[in-house]
Design a protein around this motif. Sequence first.
Motif, PDB file in Angstrom:
ATOM      1  N   ALA A  67      -3.085   0.324   9.305  1.00  8.90           N
ATOM      2  CA  ALA A  67      -3.731   1.069  10.193  1.00  8.90           C
ATOM      3  C   ALA A  67      -5.325   0.417  10.286  1.00  8.90           C
ATOM      4  CB  ALA A  67      -3.832   2.501   9.729  1.00  8.90           C
ATOM      5  N   GLY A  68      -5.678  -0.310   9.204  1.00 12.68           N
ATOM      6  CA  GLY A  68      -6.782  -0.901   9.231  1.00 12.68           C
ATOM      7  C   GLY A  68      -8.104  -0.018   8.823  1.00 12.68           C
ATOM      8  N   GLY A  69      -9.297  -0.735   8.704  1.00 12.45           N
ATOM      9  CA  GLY A  69     -10.382   0.321   8.017  1.00 12.45           C
ATOM     10  C   GLY A  69     -10.369   0.675   6.836  1.00 12.45           C
ATOM     11  N   HIS A  70      -9.269   0.008   5.961  1.00  7.24           N
ATOM     12  CA  HIS A  70      -9.331   0.508   4.517  1.00  7.24           C
ATOM     13  C   HIS A  70     -10.156   0.145   3.526  1.00  7.24           C
ATOM     14  CE1 HIS A  70      -7.606  -3.509   4.306  1.00  7.24           C
ATOM     15  NE2 HIS A  70      -6.880  -2.912   5.401  1.00  7.24           N
ATOM     16  N   GLY A  71     -10.809  -1.132   3.853  1.00  6.24           N
ATOM     17  CA  GLY A  71     -11.869  -1.762   2.951  1.00  6.24           C
ATOM     18  C   GLY A  71     -11.207  -2.317   1.708  1.00  6.24           C
ATOM     19  N   PHE A  72      -9.887  -2.543   1.726  1.00  8.18           N
ATOM     20  CA  PHE A  72      -9.609  -3.027   0.262  1.00  8.18           C
ATOM     21  C   PHE A  72      -9.661  -4.514   0.629  1.00  8.18           C
ATOM     22  CE2 PHE A  72      -7.006   1.081   0.689  1.00  8.18           C
ATOM     23  CZ  PHE A  72      -7.650   1.738  -0.034  1.00  8.18           C
ATOM     24  N   ASP A  73      -9.558  -5.315  -0.797  1.00  2.71           N
ATOM     25  CA  ASP A  73      -9.407  -6.823  -0.811  1.00  2.71           C
ATOM     26  C   ASP A  73      -8.119  -7.077  -1.294  1.00  2.71           C
ATOM     27  OD1 ASP A  73     -12.261  -6.866  -0.122  1.00  2.71           O
ATOM     28  OD2 ASP A  73     -12.477  -6.152  -1.860  1.00  2.71           O
ATOM     29  N   ILE A  74      -7.434  -6.453  -2.300  1.00  5.89           N
ATOM     30  CA  ILE A  74      -6.213  -6.848  -3.092  1.00  5.89           C
ATOM     31  C   ILE A  74      -5.246  -5.843  -2.850  1.00  5.89           C
ATOM     32  CG2 ILE A  74      -5.524  -7.078  -5.596  1.00  5.89           C
ATOM     33  CD1 ILE A  74      -7.714  -9.298  -5.800  1.00  5.89           C
ATOM     34  N   VAL A  75      -3.940  -6.129  -2.724  1.00  8.33           N
ATOM     35  CA  VAL A  75      -2.830  -5.313  -2.734  1.00  8.33           C
ATOM     36  C   VAL A  75      -1.960  -5.925  -3.491  1.00  8.33           C
ATOM     37  CG1 VAL A  75      -1.872  -6.303  -0.913  1.00  8.33           C
ATOM     38  CG2 VAL A  75      -1.441  -3.961  -1.290  1.00  8.33           C
ATOM     39  N   VAL A  76      -0.929  -4.878  -4.137  1.00 10.06           N
ATOM     40  CA  VAL A  76       0.066  -5.438  -4.817  1.00 10.06           C
ATOM     41  C   VAL A  76       1.609  -5.041  -4.523  1.00 10.06           C
ATOM     42  CG1 VAL A  76       0.917  -5.498  -7.636  1.00 10.06           C
ATOM     43  CG2 VAL A  76      -1.347  -5.138  -6.738  1.00 10.06           C
ATOM     44  N   PRO A  77       2.071  -5.972  -3.607  1.00 10.83           N
ATOM     45  CA  PRO A  77       3.271  -5.714  -2.937  1.00 10.83           C
ATOM     46  C   PRO A  77       4.372  -6.058  -3.661  1.00 10.83           C
ATOM     47  CG  PRO A  77       2.444  -7.605  -1.952  1.00 10.83           C
ATOM     48  CD  PRO A  77       1.436  -6.840  -2.742  1.00 10.83           C
ATOM     49  N   SER A  78       5.645  -5.333  -3.716  1.00 12.60           N
ATOM     50  CA  SER A  78       6.638  -5.894  -4.268  1.00 12.60           C
ATOM     51  C   SER A  78       7.425  -6.848  -3.773  1.00 12.60           C
ATOM     52  CB  SER A  78       7.837  -4.546  -4.384  1.00 12.60           C
ATOM     53  OG  SER A  78       7.340  -3.734  -5.030  1.00 12.60           O
ATOM     54  N   ALA A  79       8.066  -7.922  -4.229  1.00 14.91           N
ATOM     55  CA  ALA A  79       8.440  -9.053  -3.735  1.00 14.91           C
ATOM     56  C   ALA A  79       9.470  -8.648  -2.442  1.00 14.91           C
ATOM     57  CB  ALA A  79       9.818  -9.687  -4.572  1.00 14.91           C
ATOM     58  N   SER A  80      10.261  -7.507  -2.448  1.00 15.24           N
ATOM     59  CA  SER A  80      11.111  -7.269  -1.383  1.00 15.24           C
ATOM     60  C   SER A  80      10.369  -6.983   0.045  1.00 15.24           C
ATOM     61  CB  SER A  80      11.818  -5.904  -1.742  1.00 15.24           C
ATOM     62  OG  SER A  80      11.059  -4.811  -1.915  1.00 15.24           O
ATOM     63  N   VAL A  81       8.838  -6.684  -0.378  1.00 17.77           N
ATOM     64  CA  VAL A  81       8.398  -6.268   0.996  1.00 17.77           C
ATOM     65  C   VAL A  81       7.271  -7.453   1.376  1.00 17.77           C
ATOM     66  CG1 VAL A  81       8.439  -3.893   0.870  1.00 17.77           C
ATOM     67  CG2 VAL A  81       6.463  -4.876  -0.102  1.00 17.77           C
ATOM     68  N   VAL A  82       7.082  -8.306   0.524  1.00 16.43           N
ATOM     69  CA  VAL A  82       6.094  -9.574   0.661  1.00 16.43           C
ATOM     70  C   VAL A  82       6.452 -10.378   1.953  1.00 16.43           C
ATOM     71  CG1 VAL A  82       5.602 -11.752  -0.191  1.00 16.43           C
ATOM     72  CG2 VAL A  82       5.450 -10.075  -1.769  1.00 16.43           C
ATOM     73  N   PRO A  83       7.697 -10.593   2.372  1.00  9.57           N
ATOM     74  CA  PRO A  83       7.986 -11.387   3.623  1.00  9.57           C
ATOM     75  C   PRO A  83       7.603 -10.219   4.786  1.00  9.57           C
ATOM     76  CG  PRO A  83       9.807 -11.321   2.152  1.00  9.57           C
ATOM     77  CD  PRO A  83       8.898 -10.529   1.427  1.00  9.57           C
TER      78      PRO A  83
END
Lengths: 342, 303
Positions: A67-83
């Motif tokens: 959606a954008g405009g979140h202001g985050f720098d770092i996220v921690v996705p699971s391997a299954s969603v990284v692609p």
Amino acid sequence: MKTRLVLTTAILSATTLPAFAEGVLNIYNFGLYTPPDLIEKFETTYGVEVTLTEYDSNETAMAKIEAGGHGFDIVVPSASVVPIYIGKGLLLKSDPNTMENFKHVAPEWVSVEWDPDRSYTVPWVWGTTGIMVNKDVYAGDINTSAIFLDPPDELKGKINVVPSMNDVIDLAIMYVGGQPCTTDKEVLKAARDKLVAAKEHWASIDYASFEKFINEDLQASVFWSGAAMRIRAENSGFTYGFPKEGFLKWQDNVAILADAQNVRNAKLFLNFIMDPENAAMISDYTGYGNGIAGSEAFMSADLLAAPEMTIPDDAAPVARFQQTCSTEVQDLYSRIWTDLTK
Amino acid sequence: MATDAETLSIRADTRRRWVLALPAVTIITLFSILPLGVVVAYSFLTPGDYGNVKWIISFEGWFHVLFERDIFDDTVSLSDAHLTIVVRSVLLSLATTGITLVLGVPTAWFIATRPQRQRAFWLFLITIPFWTNLLVRTIAVQEMIRSDGIVNRLLLWLGLIDAPIQMMFTNFAILLGMAYVFLPLMVLPVYAAIERFDFRLAEAGYDLYASRLYCLRKVVLPQVKAGIIAGSILVFVPSLGAYVTPRIMGGGTTLMLGNLIETQFGQGRDWPLGAALSLTLTALVLVALVWYTRLTTRERRDG
């Protein structure tokens, strides 16, 4: 009501996040997953002020980031969603493989299917999805998904299932003899029927707070190994089981977002967590293995001795590394999920 | 000439009115009509692979509000899952309205019949729950009805039960949570109506030998009816879209419409269906409001 909550959150975050200030880092991570002492150490080492925001599922995180405009720098996705993240261009190609501490990454996590040369992500922790049961209430075999799919009488009405769609359906499919992401409709149908029939014995489909188990409002759950270990530390009755019909192994990864405002600090953070001593802090807090060689030397004795951390030899063959299913299968998963949670 | 000046001044007047209304119109357009337009547009698109939408026109979203294709043999049938949730939402909201009516009307009556100076204090007590966040209050209620919570412990101590009653994560829990949260919304408008009631009318009723019940039905109720209807609408409408309370009190096993919509935007990854369901909810609310307007306008005509 929801609007009011969202609005309050928006106002709060607008006032607490100095978006473009020097020396800040905004981390977006799963709940109860980021060690406060690690953040403190990072803040004092680099003079950076860290703001942590938590989410409950990969889907929530992705929706918000897209959606954008979140202001985050770092996220921690699971391997299954990284692609998916990479495919959508949501991640910054930050080349962690060129960072100073990359040499500490354990060989098995250096080249991985979802990020072949680790040019986007750094390992956070890995763990398993299995079953947690209060042995004081049910003394039978807990190394089986039957605990939540064909529950014993002692546990009926006291079972929680985490609302993590893929985890739950994958476990059910393996219980009825299939493989996760199967396209075999007979197998999917059997899995759905099993889940729907079992639901009447469940108390909740919830990311239940640890207190609900510690106080024994709930006595069993589909759960993650590290979370189970943290509950055992507070209530020794709770034991973690590796279902013999098949269970899931997963890894979560730290990545920098493509629209991050504080890239330099984010890169410092990626390098920081690949240091064995710091990686050990993550494991000590979360109860999961971390993928950094040499970190064992810094881990607490309790953690190293924890049965949840080590997959037993007889269970190893039925461990499945969790993947993203094709969109057709994913669609069937969500429809099974709606049938289940209606 | 005079008529020309008149038209001119009328025109200037109209212009001024438009200019004065402009801020309100702009805000309504920006924050209400445009977003609603986005929701309508999204409900006619195709779901993207991992959330979001593809810009291809499709009626599947609306189709799936009421119907489903069997996952395994493609036969079309009424969507049992969605209907169950809609029916549950409406029933729970009606029940919430009923409970708040039974508890709220006597409360409002009590406050309105206190001496003038005490009323402010009693009203102040009603507003105290608003000081605390909804989430905190909901979790506090849950804490009371836990297996090891105050209520069960008291009942065990009194010897009324042998084992804790399972109240957490049931329809009862949702109903309790919603009735608690929405009760002030019933009390306040009913109080306003009763306060305006001229008690000399009731006295006149008694003088004319009306029984207490008859006096209540024929004299008091018609006067305070508008307040009761307003309160019912104020409780029923947000109950229909309740999200936090069913989520926490129901433990995720019993969804309401708000939760179903949230699922479509999260794990379900079907935004068009979510948009269509949201509009369905809006339509349900509109029906309730139209019914309300009908009732109150007829009231005014009769009066």
